[in-house]
Design an enzyme around this catalytic site. Structure first.
Site, mmCIF file in Angstrom:
data_model
loop_
_atom_site.group_PDB
_atom_site.id
_atom_site.type_symbol
_atom_site.label_atom_id
_atom_site.label_comp_id
_atom_site.label_asym_id
_atom_site.label_seq_id
_atom_site.Cartn_x
_atom_site.Cartn_y
_atom_site.Cartn_z
ATOM 1 N N HIS A 116 2.476 -7.340 5.059
ATOM 2 C CA HIS A 116 3.868 -7.194 5.503
ATOM 3 C C HIS A 116 4.276 -5.723 5.511
ATOM 4 O O HIS A 116 3.741 -4.927 4.742
ATOM 5 C CB HIS A 116 4.814 -7.962 4.575
ATOM 6 C CG HIS A 116 4.524 -9.428 4.485
ATOM 7 N ND1 HIS A 116 3.791 -9.979 3.460
ATOM 8 C CD2 HIS A 116 4.873 -10.456 5.302
ATOM 9 C CE1 HIS A 116 3.706 -11.295 3.639
ATOM 10 N NE2 HIS A 116 4.346 -11.605 4.756
ATOM 11 N N ASP B 237 11.977 -24.363 -2.264
ATOM 12 C CA ASP B 237 12.112 -23.350 -1.214
ATOM 13 C C ASP B 237 10.711 -23.051 -0.671
ATOM 14 O O ASP B 237 9.950 -22.304 -1.270
ATOM 15 C CB ASP B 237 12.752 -22.076 -1.788
ATOM 16 C CG ASP B 237 12.920 -20.980 -0.733
ATOM 17 O OD1 ASP B 237 12.310 -21.096 0.357
ATOM 18 O OD2 ASP B 237 13.658 -20.017 -0.999
ATOM 19 N N ASP C 35 -0.755 -4.161 2.168
ATOM 20 C CA ASP C 35 -0.169 -5.505 2.216
ATOM 21 C C ASP C 35 0.021 -5.889 3.689
ATOM 22 O O ASP C 35 0.223 -5.012 4.527
ATOM 23 C CB ASP C 35 1.181 -5.489 1.485
ATOM 24 C CG ASP C 35 1.823 -6.861 1.346
ATOM 25 O OD1 ASP C 35 1.762 -7.422 0.240
ATOM 26 O OD2 ASP C 35 2.387 -7.369 2.342
ATOM 27 N N TYR D 70 -1.503 -14.405 -1.638
ATOM 28 C CA TYR D 70 -1.054 -15.756 -1.983
ATOM 29 C C TYR D 70 -2.157 -16.799 -1.956
ATOM 30 O O TYR D 70 -1.930 -17.948 -2.298
ATOM 31 C CB TYR D 70 0.116 -16.140 -1.072
ATOM 32 C CG TYR D 70 1.175 -15.055 -1.135
ATOM 33 C CD1 TYR D 70 1.974 -14.918 -2.270
ATOM 34 C CD2 TYR D 70 1.298 -14.088 -0.128
ATOM 35 C CE1 TYR D 70 2.894 -13.891 -2.377
ATOM 36 C CE2 TYR D 70 2.224 -13.062 -0.224
ATOM 37 C CZ TYR D 70 3.014 -12.966 -1.350
ATOM 38 O OH TYR D 70 3.907 -11.934 -1.470
ATOM 39 N N HIS E 122 9.278 -4.487 -0.520
ATOM 40 C CA HIS E 122 10.395 -4.849 0.371
ATOM 41 C C HIS E 122 11.763 -4.508 -0.220
ATOM 42 O O HIS E 122 12.776 -4.549 0.485
ATOM 43 C CB HIS E 122 10.376 -6.353 0.674
ATOM 44 C CG HIS E 122 9.145 -6.807 1.397
ATOM 45 N ND1 HIS E 122 8.766 -6.265 2.611
ATOM 46 C CD2 HIS E 122 8.198 -7.727 1.084
ATOM 47 C CE1 HIS E 122 7.636 -6.842 3.011
ATOM 48 N NE2 HIS E 122 7.267 -7.729 2.094
HETATM 49 C C1 X5A Z 1 5.411 -8.947 -1.229
HETATM 50 C C2 X5A Z 1 5.269 -9.906 -0.092
HETATM 51 C C3 X5A Z 1 6.321 -11.392 1.498
HETATM 52 C C4 X5A Z 1 7.607 -12.071 1.805
HETATM 53 C C5 X5A Z 1 7.420 -13.075 2.927
HETATM 54 C C6 X5A Z 1 8.673 -13.825 3.269
HETATM 55 N N1 X5A Z 1 6.394 -10.465 0.394
HETATM 56 N N2 X5A Z 1 8.453 -14.729 4.351
HETATM 57 O O1 X5A Z 1 4.167 -10.183 0.326
HETATM 58 ZN ZN ZN Z 2 3.036 -9.157 1.719
#
Ligand code: X5A
Ligand code: ZN
EC number: 3.5.1.48
Length: 580
Positions: A174, A20, A172, A305, A135
């Site tokens: 996001h 994935d 973060d 990441y 999230h």
């Molecule tokens: C915790 C976080 C990101 C999810 C990305 C999905 N989630 N495309 O950074």
């Molecule tokens: Zn994130």
């Protein structure tokens, strides 16, 4: 009082078992890379190590439905096919047989951290956790998140510790829509998130991530969204967001606890964020938050990441929580136009709810921002200033060059010095603050004092000798900061000398902040090397762009909200203290 580091090795167990491309970046090495680097830097050893515990069913139930918790519990016994099928029911989620255990440890780590801080065991801390949380929603996993660690910690701080005002800072990249949904009508939780948005074209593609989503009902004004509409946001953009949006609201809110959804996918090099802020920026962001809530700051890992950037940024955060000074920032020091537009639209959306935004004008951003590069202004400082000669200036460095070269400037051996004319034996100082014994040489002091009548008196001369000695210690990099006393009648002349001395001793630019009224302004060359800021002076004036005076706003209106007084002044000096 100490910094806690909450962790448990078991949280490296959960991992993606099938192919994935979206989820594969959330892997166990994220935790080990961060922890290894903390050890290498000697930072882990300086923290109080706490082993994470699992959150209980009741604790998870503070924000999640019982049905959802038992659904996640059942994943422990599923086979790979079933795990994959269940994962597909959610957006950007994978389950692993260890997910339930890991996610309970992640939530439990946050609870332990909050307990340690609120019982006074430590001042602050970081929980290094997987899976992330921001999230996840009442009955849904989302975006790699299973249980909402930060939201559970906030609900626990309210319920078990009786807190009334909690600030959540989500740095973060996001949008933590899960946190937003859980607290959108709750005025006791102020939720701030900046996020890559690109006018709604970036994950999770939500209309409610925009600046005009400000909360509902009682919670109006307690959700603060700052959508970034371009990638490439850097140090200046992040600092501007804190200084011009988050901090004014945060001071007015006056939280009892700060929780940080500390995702590091907002740092340079991260494949998700595509942003430009360097790891050092997180030292500054942390430092700015430490002036709130008596320094009670609990950071919990979310995304991040790029292993190298993640590890470096985690170190910057922990180092700052431990009280080390923040390294200098590199890159453009002026926010970009798109960032200014985003900040301005968030300010405009929040203005109805916050006095600190109403006090200032709400004029729109000029279409072409003046980048203020007057002729004769000295070139930008090297990344480290005079004490950091080892760090070379780089005009447009690639991500890796930032990372190969962590700040080479060593922390000064003395944190803070107090220079009094007569040492005070009754003064009780914290362990990292020392009373300065030394003075500059008498002849040298006299030479600097000679042009100034008000410095002729013995008392003023002694004070000047102490101040010059302190300045030298700071400019040589031995002392981080200091405070010196001088007789009021000699204040303006002493400042003249201090400015000249600083500029002739290697400082390229000085920021002088005067609180209250001085008998006269200092004698300045308006050449851009000295920025003079007088807060609480007689009247608003700008003799040049380098000489600004502003009276303190008179706050006569003791408006009450939530049954208590919200003081609007007092925030300006605090802000500057945070910057220096
Ligand atoms: C915790 C976080 C990101 C999810 C990305 C999905 N989630 N495309 O950074
Ligand atoms: Zn994130």
């Amino acid at each position: 009082m100490g910094t806690a580091l909450v962790y448990h090795e078991d949280m490296t167990a959960t991992r993606l078992l099938w192919d994935d491309p979206e989820c594969e970046i959330e892997r166990p090495e994220r935790l080990t890379a961060a922890l290894d680097r903390l050890r290498q830097r000697g930072l882990e050893q300086r923290c109080l190590r706490l082993s994470a515990r699992e959150a209980s069913k009741e604790e998870l139930g503070l924000v999640h439905s019982p049905e959802y918790v038992s659904l996640v519990r059942k994943t422990q016994v599923l086979g790979e096919e079933e795990l994959q099928a269940l994962s597909r029911q959610f957006d950007a989620i994978y389950f692993h047989p260890s997910t339930f255990h890991c996610a309970r440890l992640a939530a439990g780590a946050g609870l332990q951290l909050v307990d340690a801080v609120l019982t006074g065991t430590v001042q602050n801390g970081l929980a290094l956790v997987r899976p992330p949380g921001h999230h996840s929603q009442r009955a849904a996993a989302n975006g790699f998140c299973v249980f909402n660690n930060v939201a559970i910690a906030a609900a626990h701080a309210k319920q078990k510790h009786g807190l009334h005002r909690i600030l959540i800072v989500d740095w973060d990249v996001h949008h933590g829509q899960g946190i937003q949904y859980l607290f959108e009508d709750d005025p006791s939780v102020l939720y701030f998130s900046w996020h890559r948005y690109e006018h709604g074209r970036f994950w999770p593609f939500l209309r409610e991530s925009d600046a005009d989503a400000v909360g509902r009902g009682q919670g109006l004004g307690f959700t603060v969204n700052l959508p970034w509409n371009q990638v490439g946001m850097g140090n200046a953009d992040y600092m501007a967001a804190f200084l011009h949006l988050l901090l004014p609201l945060a001071f007015e809110f006056d939280p009892e606890l700060v929780l940080v959804s500390a995702g590091f996918d907002s740092v340079i090099g991260d494949p998700e964020g595509q942003m430009q802020a360097t790891p050092e920026c997180f030292a500054h962001l942390t430092q700015l938050l430490q002036v709130l809530a008596g320094g009670r700051v609990c950071a919990m890992l979310e995304g991040g990441y790029h292993l190298e950037s993640l590890a470096e940024s985690v170190c910057m955060t922990v180092q700052t929580l431990l009280g080390d000074p923040a390294p200098p920032l590199s890159g453009p020091m002026v926010p970009c136009q798109s960032a200014l537009e985003s900040i301005q639209s968030a300010r405009a959306a929040q203005a109805p709810y916050w006095k600190s935004l109403q006090l200032q004008d709400a004029t729109p951003v000029p279409t072409s921002p003046s980048t203020h590069s007057p002729e004769g202004r000295p070139p930008p400082l090297l990344p480290g200033g005079p004490m950091c000669k080892a760090a070379a200036p780089a005009p447009a460095p690639a991500p890796s060059s930032f990372l190969d070269q962590p700040c080479l400037c060593p922390a000064p051996s003395v944190r803070t010095t107090v220079a009094l004319t007569a040492p005070d034996t009754t003064l009780v100082l914290p362990p990292d603050v020392i009373q300065q014994e030394g003075s500059a040489l008498r002849e040298e002091t006299e030479a600097w004092a000679r042009p100034h009548k008000s410095l002729a008196r013995e008392e003023a001369l002694t004070a000047l000798g102490k101040l010059l000695y302190l300045l030298d210690g700071m400019l040589d990099g031995q002392v981080n900061s200091g405070i010196a006393a001088t007789p009021a009648s000699a204040a303006a002349a002493t400042l003249d000398v201090a400015i000249q001395r600083g500029l002739s001793h290697g400082a390229q630019r000085l920021l002088c902040v005067a609180l209250g009224q001085l008998d006269r302004p200092p004698d300045l060359a308006h050449d851009g090397r000295t920025l003079w800021l007088n807060i609480g002076g007689k009247e608003a004036a700008a003799l040049s762009m380098f000489h600004v005076s502003t009276p303190l706003p008179v706050v006569s209106d003791h408006a009450t909200r939530q049954g208590r007084c919200w003081g609007a002044h007092g925030c300006v000096p605090l802000l500057l203290a945070g910057m220096s």
